[in-house]
Enzyme design. Structure first.
Site, short mmCIF file in Angstrom:
data_model
loop_
_atom_site.label_atom_id
_atom_site.label_comp_id
_atom_site.label_asym_id
_atom_site.label_seq_id
_atom_site.Cartn_x
_atom_site.Cartn_y
_atom_site.Cartn_z
N CYS A 99 -4.36 -8.59 2.59
CA CYS A 99 -3.35 -8.69 1.55
C CYS A 99 -2.64 -7.36 1.34
CB CYS A 99 -3.96 -9.14 0.22
SG CYS A 99 -5.24 -8.05 -0.43
N SER B 95 -12.97 -15.48 -4.95
CA SER B 95 -13.41 -15.28 -6.33
C SER B 95 -12.64 -16.18 -7.29
CB SER B 95 -13.23 -13.83 -6.74
OG SER B 95 -11.88 -13.43 -6.62
N HIS C 122 -9.38 -12.33 5.69
CA HIS C 122 -8.30 -12.28 4.71
C HIS C 122 -7.72 -10.87 4.66
CE1 HIS C 122 -6.03 -12.49 1.03
NE2 HIS C 122 -6.78 -11.57 0.47
N LYS D 164 0.82 -1.21 0.00
CA LYS D 164 0.00 0.00 0.00
C LYS D 164 0.86 1.27 0.00
CE LYS D 164 -3.98 -2.25 0.82
NZ LYS D 164 -5.19 -2.20 0.04
N TRP E 223 -12.70 1.26 1.25
CA TRP E 223 -12.71 1.17 -0.20
C TRP E 223 -13.93 1.86 -0.80
CZ3 TRP E 223 -10.70 -4.46 -1.42
CH2 TRP E 223 -9.36 -4.54 -1.06
N HIS F 239 -1.37 -11.87 -8.65
CA HIS F 239 -1.30 -10.70 -9.51
C HIS F 239 -0.30 -10.86 -10.64
CE1 HIS F 239 -3.03 -9.25 -5.71
NE2 HIS F 239 -3.74 -8.47 -6.50
#
Length: 762
Positions: A647, A437, A645, A113, A565, A698
């Site tokens: 990340c 997902s 979760h 981040k 978000w 990613h």
């Protein structure tokens, strides 16, 4: 008196996400390198001309990137990790994107981040390389603008921030790293000055973090050397996201101007100016327009703050600017046709914020507003939303007022829950699962688009979603995963989907912002009180569970992530909004549990993202953030297993808040920073369940079994078998189906190998 208008930076995405399309087309080899470079140049020049048309005096260049600005500098400085030597005669772009995304034979650089935002940057890796300036990307953009008749203000991420955010060096190597980096900055700035740049903006957001005394001395030495070697080029040192730390020392740095944040650091910066003054020989850039939210400014209030700052600083020459780069907000609201007027009128995206800057600059110069009624119009929009019924939900207020301390904690401690869940769930050692997902193919996106346009019926759309879910249940059975997910094919986004089913949310059509790489998101707007009205996920998860004997996880987004978000209303504290969302998610957890779902995952990847930059302010934020999560999850039965979760954030100083969540299992990103995380667990024992993110989703590369197995075996030294889960590091929505299946197949094989090895040795 001279007053100029500027912005720290402007979105590079393009009004219709042109940037994303060009980049992804290049990755897919449907756009040649020559055509790719030409398309980006056109987009760069169009965005500069547009800002000029909006009325800015100083147009910023150097804020445009092909992926990430920290990566731009790392490549320009030849700060290339040795592992990329395996690439065979790569082009400049091949190497650049291999560092960003990985390649067949090499993993990507770490991504994390950017301070406390939802933007992710590529972390430079110092390995003792001999550095030099391969090219000057900022000069290239400046000369490009100059040739088009635009006298621009170049911007560079500053040397201290670059070193602060890099990794790989120890304390002794840091001085050597700085000694190599500083001459490169000097060369870049001198070249800009020689090319005709009047000002060079140097961004140092790390100056707003906690700074020990030795770091302050280091900064002073760095900037003295920079000043001595740059031939008098004017330097505007720009800070943002908080107030300037050690103001009395750093404000005396040998630069020609200082940009301060008078939105997020307003009170502290004003107090510091009043106490210590402001150097009479420096230009002051007043960051008065919020670069991180989408609400229109109260023009009268902003003008008043500018006047207070001017008087306290005793300066006549000022810039009026944004608090930070506008890359964190969408480009323009003008294309939005579906928002209610009461909301639309109070919105300001990047273009509208520049217009506000221009209005404030005119008023600061002349004492008059450019148009009659501007202030009244500003106030009317703010007041209309303030009294809107969406902000007066008495039922929500009553529900929150009735909460007790017992609503925020599990009845049974983890050690006892773990035994109950082990007997109830009967999972094998090192159970495998995914984060939630699965790939959203072109067909999934096209079908959803057709449904939203009314081209297909609700029945046809639901049938398609059911079939896609069933197909992936079969794939998971073939892969022999232990705990399944339904795939989330009905969801566009992990936040937007929930906002569409809760009250108090609004959604835009085109308000995109970059999250990482080419990944763009459309944050929902929380403008009213948030309330649960009906089950949001039960139907799809229950239907999936009926297709298999394996457990299917219920998949929810946590309250703090939904908050962080989204673009959030600014009329009440964020902690109250988080509590509203937490209570809404609590009701969805109850609905899943009543429907027989025994494993429920409530994701909080953005928990650390909201952490204040100063450690002194951490406890307040963490208290209400952790409470919001626990409000959502603490009421379940002992044999219901709660997962979460996280990340792409630094966990090494964040173990205690993670523990405080009291989730039965937390899955973490460790694929790009595995060694650091394992070291952290050696130093800080963690007794709850951990799911290791064993490969980087990613990146398009498929990790082999031995690579994953090595991560698992190393991790066994710090994670006991009873706590150990195995999973990818994040959701798989953006990946291709073939690479997803191949990667998961290898992950399961590695877990089985570990299971067999452990059975033999025990």
């Amino acid at each position: 008196m001279t007053v100029f208008s500027t912005a720290v930076g402007y979105p590079y995405i393009g009004p219709k996400r042109e940037w994303k399309r060009y980049v992804e087309a290049y990755w897919k080899n449907t756009l040649t390198e020559e055509a790719f470079e030409a398309a980006l140049k056109t987009l760069r020049l169009e965005r500069l001309a547009h800002q000029q048309q909006l009325g800015l005096d100083y147009i910023t260049v150097g804020d445009f990137t092909k992926y990430d600005r920290m990566l731009d500098l790392a490549v320009a400085f030849r700060l290339i990790p040795k592992r990329y030597d395996v690439l065979q005669q790569p082009t400049k772009n091949d190497l650049y994107y291999a560092m960003a995304r990985g390649a067949d034979d090499v993993v990507a650089c770490e991504m994390t981040k950017w301070f406390n935002t939802n933007y992710h940057y590529i972390v430079p890796e110092y390995e003792g390389q001999k550095l030099s300036l391969a090219h000057n990307p900022i000069l290239e953009q400046f000369l490009e603008a100059k040739a088009a008749g635009i006298q621009a203000k170049p911007t560079i991420i500053g040397p201290y921030t670059f070193v602060d955010l890099a990794k790989g060096y120890n304390k002794k190597e840091k001085a050597l790293f700085i000694l190599q980096i500083l001459p490169l900055y000097t060369q870049m700035i001198r070249e800009l000055g020689e090319a005709g740049a009047e000002w060079v903006q140097i961004e140092e957001p790390s100056f707003t973090k906690d700074l020990p005394a030795d770091e302050i001395r280091l900064i002073e030495e760095m900037y003295q050397q920079l000043r001595d070697d740059t031939n008098g080029t004017k330097l505007m040192l720009q800070t943002y996201f908080e107030s300037l730390n050690a103001y009395d020392r750093l404000i005396e740095l040998p630069v020609d101007g200082f940009g301060l944040d008078f939105v997020h650091g307003a009170k502290e910066n004003i107090k510091a100016i009043q106490k210590f003054g402001f150097p009479s020989d420096k230009m002051l850039s007043i960051g008065i327009i919020n670069g991180r939210d989408i609400w229109s400014v109260n023009l009268a209030e902003a003008a008043s703050v500018i006047q207070v700052v001017k008087q306290a600083a005793n300066v006549d020459n000022i810039w009026i600017s944004t608090s930070c780069s506008l890359q964190h907000v969408p480009v323009s609201k003008q294309a939005e046709q579906t928002l209610p007027d009461v909301l639309f009128d109070h919105l300001a995206f990047a273009d509208e914020k520049i217009t506000e800057i221009v209005h404030l600059t005119t008023f600061a110069k002349t004492g008059q507003w450019a148009e009659a009624g501007l202030v009244a119009k500003s106030m009317k929009a703010i007041e209309a939303l303030a009294i809107h019924p969406s902000r007066k939900n008495d039922r929500v207020a009553t529900q929150l007022a009735a909460l007790t301390p017992e609503d925020y904690r599990r009845d049974v401690p983890f050690a006892q829950r773990q035994q109950v869940q082990k007997e109830a769930l009967q999972l094998p050692d090192f159970p495998t699962t995914t984060i939630g997902s699965f790939p959203q193919s072109a067909q999934v996106k096209q079908t959803r688009s057709a449904w939203r346009k009314g081209d297909i019926s609700d029945v046809e759309y639901e049938k398609f979603i059911k079939n896609e879910t069933a197909r992936w249940i079969r794939i998971q059975e073939q892969l022999e995963l232990d705990v399944f997910v339904h795939g989330e094919f009905e969801r566009t986004d992990m936040v937007e989907y929930f906002g569409e089913h809760l009250t108090g949310f609004a959604f835009t059509q085109f308000a995109w912002v970059v999250s990482y790489g080419s990944r763009c998101v459309k944050p929902p707007i929380i403008y009213g009180d948030v309330a649960w009205t009906h089950p949001m996920t039960v139907k799809e998860v229950v239907e999936a569970q009926a297709l298999t004997d394996h457990y299917v996880k219920g998949m929810l987004t946590g309250p703090v992530t939904i908050l962080n978000w989204s673009f959030v209303r600014n009329d009440i504290p964020r902690e109250l909004v988080a509590r509203q969302i937490g209570y809404a998610i609590r009701q969805e957890v109850t609905a899943l549990e009543r429907a027989g779902i025994k494993i429920i995952q409530v994701d909080e990847p953005a928990l650390r993202e909201g952490l204040p930059l100063r450690e002194a302010n951490w406890s307040h934020y963490l208290n209400w953030a952790v409470e919001a999560f626990k409000l959502a999850t603490s009421h379940v039965a002992t044999d219901t297993q709660i997962h979460t979760h996280m990340c792409y954030c630094e966990f090494n100083d964040f173990i205690h808040p993670i523990r405080a969540l009291d989730a039965d299992v937390i899955s973490l990103e460790t694929s790009r920073s595995h060694g650091e995380f394992i070291h952290s667990l050696k130093e800080n024992r963690y007794e709850l369940g951990i799911g290791l993110g064993v490969y980087d989703i990613h990146s398009p590369r498929v990790p082999d079994v031995s690579e994953i197995y090595a991560i698992l075996t190393e991790s066994l030294a710090v994670i006991p078998k009873a706590q150990f889960w195995v999973n990818p590091d994040c959701g798989l929505k953006t990946r291709q189906e073939s690479e997803t299946i191949a990667s998961l197949k290898n992950m399961v094989a590695a877990a089985k190998k570990l299971r067999e090895q452990h059975a033999v040795t025990n």
